[in-house]
Design a protein around this motif. Structure first.
Motif: not given
Length: 380
Positions: A171-176
Motif C-alpha cells: 500500500l502506497v500513496e500515489d499521485t493519480t
C-alpha cells in the motif's frame, strides 16, 4: 486535468525461502488464533453479559495472552499482524452493525486464504527490497511493474492462497491524474447470456469462465472425495482442486479489470443497477451463473477506478423497472416474463430487452445525478 493523492495497493508474487515459509506459517497460525479467540470473547461477553468489547479492550486482552504460559508462543511473530487481526475483526463487527454483512465467522485452517498485515514499523523497504520483521533475508519478489517514483509503503499484506502461491500487497500513496472530462455517459445492464449490455447497443458476451473448466473441476473433486482424510494424497488432491479454482478466478479477474478500465477511460458517467446479488444467488437455477458473472466485483472495480480518475458511477434503484419501461415513450409494461428478449411497444418502438434496459438505466442515472433523488416508480 488535476491530480490528487490516493492510496493504491500493488500486488506482486514472491517466492519465500524454506525458513521464511516456516516463519510465515507460524505467523498465519497466530493471526488466526488471535482473531478466533477475540471473536469468541466478544461473542461470550454479549451473550452472557450483554456487553460489547471494544478494540482497545481486545488489544489489552492480546497483551495478557502473550504473558500467559499456555499462549506464550504468540510472542514469536511480529506484533503488527496480531494487532491487524483485531482491527479486521473490529471492521467486520462495524459492517455487521451497519447490516452490510452477516455476523463474523471463525477462521478455519486451510479453508481460505491466509494473510498477515505488517504496518510501517514492522518491515523495511530499502533499495527496492522488502524485509519483514524477524526475518533475516528480504523477500524474493517478482516486480511485474514498478512502484511509483518515490513511493514509501505504509503497510504490506502477505498472503498465501489455497493453491500455495504467496503474494504481497504493498500500500502506497500515489499521485493519480484525472482523465480529461468528457461529456459521454453510458448505462450498463448486467445479464447472464450477455455479461453486460451498454446503452450504446454493444453487448459483451459472457466468457463463462467456470463452465470452461467445469468437467475438469468435477473430475478433480471426485478424486478428492475418494482420498482418506488426513492423508498426503488427499492434500495433493486438494491442491489440484485449488489450482483449477485459482485459474478460473484469475481469468475472471483479468477480464473484469480490462472491461472496467475501458469503461472508466471512455465515459464520464457510468450508470449501473444496484443489484442485490445476495438474494439473487438464492435461486438454485441461476446461482452458479450469477456467481461466475461476479457482478459485485465488477461494480467494486468501477467505483474505485472512477474515484481515482475523476469519473462518476451512479447506482440506480434496484426496483426501477428498466426492462419493462419503453425508452422511447416511457410506458411501463405491467407484465413481462424473463423469456421475452424482444418486444414492441404500442408507440411502435421495437426494443431489444437488454439494450432497452441499458438505455433506461443511463437516463435514470443522469436523473439521479442531476436531482439527487431515487428513481423508484410510484406504488400506484
Amino acid at each position: 486535468m488535476c491530480s490528487k493523492l490516493v492510496k493504491r495497493a500493488y500486488k506482486y508474487r514472491f517466492y519465500p525461502t524454506g525458513e521464511q515459509c516456516e516463519q510465515l506459517a507460524r505467523t498465519f497460525g497466530c493471526v488466526r488464533h488471535v482473531y478466533n479467540r477475540a471473536l469468541a470473547e466478544r461473542s461470550r461477553a454479549w451473550t452472557q453479559e450483554q456487553r460489547r468489547i471494544s478494540y482497545a479492550e481486545s488489544d489489552k486482552m492480546l497483551t495478557q495472552w502473550k504473558r500467559d504460559l499456555e499462549t506464550h508462543w504468540l510472542t514469536e511473530p511480529s506484533k503488527g499482524p496480531l494487532q491487524a487481526a483485531l482491527r479486521n475483526l473490529q471492521s467486520a463487527y462495524d459492517k455487521f452493525w451497519r447490516k452490510q454483512t452477516g455476523y463474523p465467522q471463525f477462521k478455519k485452517k486451510g479453508r481460505s486464504k491466509e494473510s498477515a498485515t505488517y504496518f510501517s514499523n514492522c518491515f523495511t523497504y530499502r533499495d527496492g527490497q522488502i524485509r519483514l520483521a524477524k526475518q533475516s533475508e528480504p523477500l524474493d519478489i517478482r516486480w511485474s511493474r514498478p512502484l511509483p517514483d518515490g513511493a514509501s509503503p505504509s503497510q504490506v499484506t502477505v498472503s498465501k492462497d489455497a493453491r500455495g502461491r504467496y503474494h504481497i500487497s504493498i500500500l502506497v500513496e500515489d499521485t493519480t491524474i484525472a482523465h480529461t472530462p468528457i461529456g459521454s455517459a453510458i448505462g450498463v445492464d448486467a445479464g447472464i447470456t450477455s455479461l453486460y449490455t451498454f446503452s450504446s447497443g454493444e453487448k459483451v458476451s459472457n466468457p463463462r469462465h467456470e463452465k470452461r473448466d467445469r468437467e475438469r473441476l468435477a473430475k478433480a473433486q471426485r478424486v478428492l472425495s475418494r482420498k482418506q482424510k488426513g492423508s498426503r494424497n488427499r492434500a495433493k488432491a486438494r491442491l489440484g482442486v485449488a489450482r483449477i479454482h485459482a485459474r478460473i478466478a484469475d481469468r475472471r479477474r483479468d477480464h473484469l479489470h480490462k472491461l472496467s478500465t475501458r469503461l472508466v477511460r471512455e465515459n464520464q458517467v457510468i450508470a449501473i443497477e444496484d443489484l442485490s446479488v445476495r438474494n439473487m444467488v438464492r435461486n438454485r437455477s441461476l446461482a452458479r451463473a450469477i456467481s461466475d458473472a461476479s457482478w459485485s466485483q465488477f461494480r467494486s472495480m468501477l467505483e474505485y477506478k472512477a474515484d481515482w480518475y475523476g469519473r462518476t458511477v451512479v447506482a440506480v434503484d434496484r426496483f426501477y423497472p428498466s426492462s419493462k419501461t419503453c425508452s422511447t415513450c416511457g410506458r411501463i409494461n405491467t407484465t413481462m416474463s424473463l423469456h421475452v428478449r424482444e418486444w414492441t411497444c404500442p408507440c411502435g418502438a421495437f426494443h431489444d430487452r437488454d439494450v432497452n434496459a441499458a438505455k433506461n438505466i443511463e437516463a435514470a442515472g443522469l436523473a439521479v445525478l442531476a436531482c439527487g433523488d431515487g428513481v423508484r416508480p410510484p406504488r400506484s
